[in-house]
Motif scaffolding. Structure first.
Motif, short mmCIF file in Angstrom:
data_model
loop_
_atom_site.label_atom_id
_atom_site.label_comp_id
_atom_site.label_asym_id
_atom_site.label_seq_id
_atom_site.Cartn_x
_atom_site.Cartn_y
_atom_site.Cartn_z
N GLY A 64 0.83 -1.20 0.00
CA GLY A 64 0.00 0.00 0.00
C GLY A 64 0.87 1.25 0.00
O GLY A 64 0.57 2.24 -0.68
N THR A 65 1.96 1.18 0.75
CA THR A 65 2.87 2.33 0.80
C THR A 65 3.48 2.60 -0.57
O THR A 65 3.60 3.76 -1.00
N SER A 115 -5.57 5.29 8.97
CA SER A 115 -5.29 3.98 9.58
C SER A 115 -6.28 3.70 10.69
O SER A 115 -6.54 2.55 11.01
N ASP A 130 -6.85 6.86 0.03
CA ASP A 130 -6.05 5.71 0.39
C ASP A 130 -6.97 4.72 1.13
O ASP A 130 -7.33 4.94 2.28
N LYS A 182 -5.48 -6.69 3.72
CA LYS A 182 -6.13 -6.27 4.97
C LYS A 182 -7.58 -6.74 4.93
O LYS A 182 -7.82 -7.94 5.03
C1 LIG Z 1 -4.02 4.30 5.55
C2 LIG Z 1 -2.86 3.40 5.27
N1 LIG Z 1 -2.18 3.58 4.14
C3 LIG Z 1 -1.13 2.80 3.81
C4 LIG Z 1 -0.75 1.78 4.62
C5 LIG Z 1 0.45 0.97 4.25
O1 LIG Z 1 0.11 -0.22 3.75
P1 LIG Z 1 1.23 -1.34 3.50
O2 LIG Z 1 1.52 -1.92 4.82
O3 LIG Z 1 0.55 -2.25 2.53
O4 LIG Z 1 2.42 -0.66 2.91
C6 LIG Z 1 -1.42 1.54 5.82
C7 LIG Z 1 -1.01 0.43 6.68
O5 LIG Z 1 -1.65 -0.03 7.55
C8 LIG Z 1 -2.52 2.38 6.15
O6 LIG Z 1 -3.18 2.22 7.27
#
Ligand SMILES: Cc1ncc(COP(=O)(O)O)c(C=O)c1O
Length: 432
Positions: A93-94, A171, A196, A226
């Motif tokens: 996700g990042t 988050s 996001d 998730k």
């Molecule tokens: C809102 C949000 N964006 C991005 C991420 C990052 O996701 P990833 O762990 O797949 O990189 C998270 C992780 O929990 C998140 O809560």
């Protein structure tokens, strides 16, 4: 230690970890478990292969079969998210967020965001991906009681700050964000709205949460592991059609943001597993998302009834897979450690008003994984009692652990996935 012992040591940790989780209540809101068919893809020869580019346009040879898989993943993704543009290459996700920042904003330009204390994720914060891109961040005001972005304040902020991007990354995500209003304000000043959906991707795809791409979001990013219970990874989605020169260029920028922006080879085995996870979610996602939310609501109510301070009280505690508890100033870590000793896995979390992210005052709880292993509302009521015993009645966590192990014995099967009618693992047929 001999090399043999070193290797055995590592293998033992993995075995013990499997056992530990199988005997516990995994309640980290961002976690889930993989279906057998998704898992199968992770040990195929797709692992470690290179496929820079897009299907049919590769820098490397050998992609004939993988191209079909990626095309299928994109096709299923379009169906699942009801949209025109799907990129399954981001490895997290990042990474998806970084790709979008790379594509749509330049260093020094402004983006509007949520603060970490109010539930934002680091990738849109001053210590994360946004910082790597050197973006000027301006924060939305927040309504603690509603646990949401303050609509009027945020609209005003967007009009004044005239950002390039209005970001919505959360988050702690108890209630849908006011996307229609934010998107209108963003579009008025020529900005794109980026949603996001890391946490809520499976709820959106299961049609049980808001529908950001219909509410005005230009881009939606997400994690595929998730509430969307696939392999670890990310996606970039958009409903832009590329039907004007400007729009074509917008989609091209998104594409380039992922490659060469932030990926080279992109974990082809995960893409194959994403394709299967999308198919499984098309079949089971609605029922799964519904039950996940019902479980979160029931858990929140039961915890509240037993004396816990639960956020979002006035609005029914939650509309998502999450519950946020207030534990006490700086006491989140202590509580999550005690719960872990008892076999309840959660994480400490900031709550509105917290200033020190390393000593937060709350814990965040999620129901995605418990729902996958077949738990429903009645189990949530029983679990609230375990929380009460550990945190309010201060029972010895080791004693509670024994009862949790016993309780967990009945929940060892993964639900909401394909199980029957498939041949055995092909991988073992190909590689003896
Ligand atoms: C809102 C949000 N964006 C991005 C991420 C990052 O996701 P990833 O762990 O797949 O990189 C998270 C992780 O929990 C998140 O809560």
């Amino acid at each position: 230690m001999s090399w043999y012992d070193e290797v055995e040591y590592i293998r033992k940790q993995a075995r013990e970890n499997n056992k530990f989780f199988a005997e516990s209540l995994p309640m980290i809101a961002s976690e889930n478990v993989l279906s057998p068919l998704c898992k199968e893809m992770l040990i195929t020869d797709f692992h470690g292969r290179y496929a820079e580019g897009t299907p049919g346009h590769r820098y490397y040879e050998g992609c004939k079969f993988f191209d079909r898989v990626e095309e299928k993943a994109i096709e299923l993704g379009k169906k699942l998210f009801n949209c025109n543009y799907v990129d399954v290459r981001p490895t997290a996700g990042t990474t998806a967020n970084m790709a979008v920042l790379k594509a749509l904003i330049k260093p020094g330009e402004t983006a509007t965001v949520l603060d970490l204390a109010n539930g934002a994720h680091i990738s849109f914060g001053k210590w994360g991906a946004a910082a790597v891109r050197g973006i000027n961040l301006v924060s939305y005001p927040f309504n603690d009681e509603e646990m949401n972005i303050d609509i009027d304040g945020a609209v005003k902020l967007i009009r004044e700050a005239k950002p390039k991007l209005a970001l919505n990354g959360r988050s702690v995500f108890l209630f849908p964000s006011p996307i229609k209003e934010l998107a209108e304000a963003a579009h008025e000043v020529g900005a794109y709205l980026v949603y996001d959906a890391a946490h809520v991707l499976g709820l959106i795809a299961g049609k049980q949460f808001q529908d950001p791409l219909r509410e005005g979001a230009d881009v939606m990013t997400g994690s595929t592991h998730k509430t969307l219970p696939g392999p670890q990874g990310g996606v970039v989605l958009s409903d832009h059609k590329g039907d004007t020169e400007e729009d074509k260029s917008f989609l091209m920028r998104l594409n380039f943001g992922v490659f060469p922006g932030v990926t080279s080879s992109y974990h082809l085995h995960h893409v194959a597993a994403k394709a299967i996870a999308f198919a499984e979610h098309l079949e089971f996602g609605e029922a799964y998302a519904k039950q996940t939310i019902k479980n979160a609501k029931k858990l929140a109510e039961s915890l509240y009834d037993r004396g816990f301070k639960v956020f979002g009280e006035k609005l029914g505690f939650t509309e998502s897979h999450q519950v946020l508890l207030e534990i006490g100033p700086g006491k989140g870590k202590e509580a999550s450690k005690k719960l872990e000793e008892a076999g309840i896995i959660t994480n400490m979390n900031t709550i509105p008003g917290d200033t020190d992210p390393l000593n937060p005052s709350g814990i965040r709880i999620g129901t995605p994984e418990l729902t996958r292993i077949g738990m429903k509302e009645s189990e949530m009521e029983e679990i609230a009692i375990f929380y009460e015993r550990v945190l309010l009645k201060n029972e010895d966590p080791k004693k509670v652990r024994k009862d949790i192990k016993e309780f967990r014995k009945n929940y060892q099967e993964i639900h909401y996935c394909f199980k029957e009618g498939f041949r055995g693992y092909d991988y073992y047929e190909i590689v003896p």
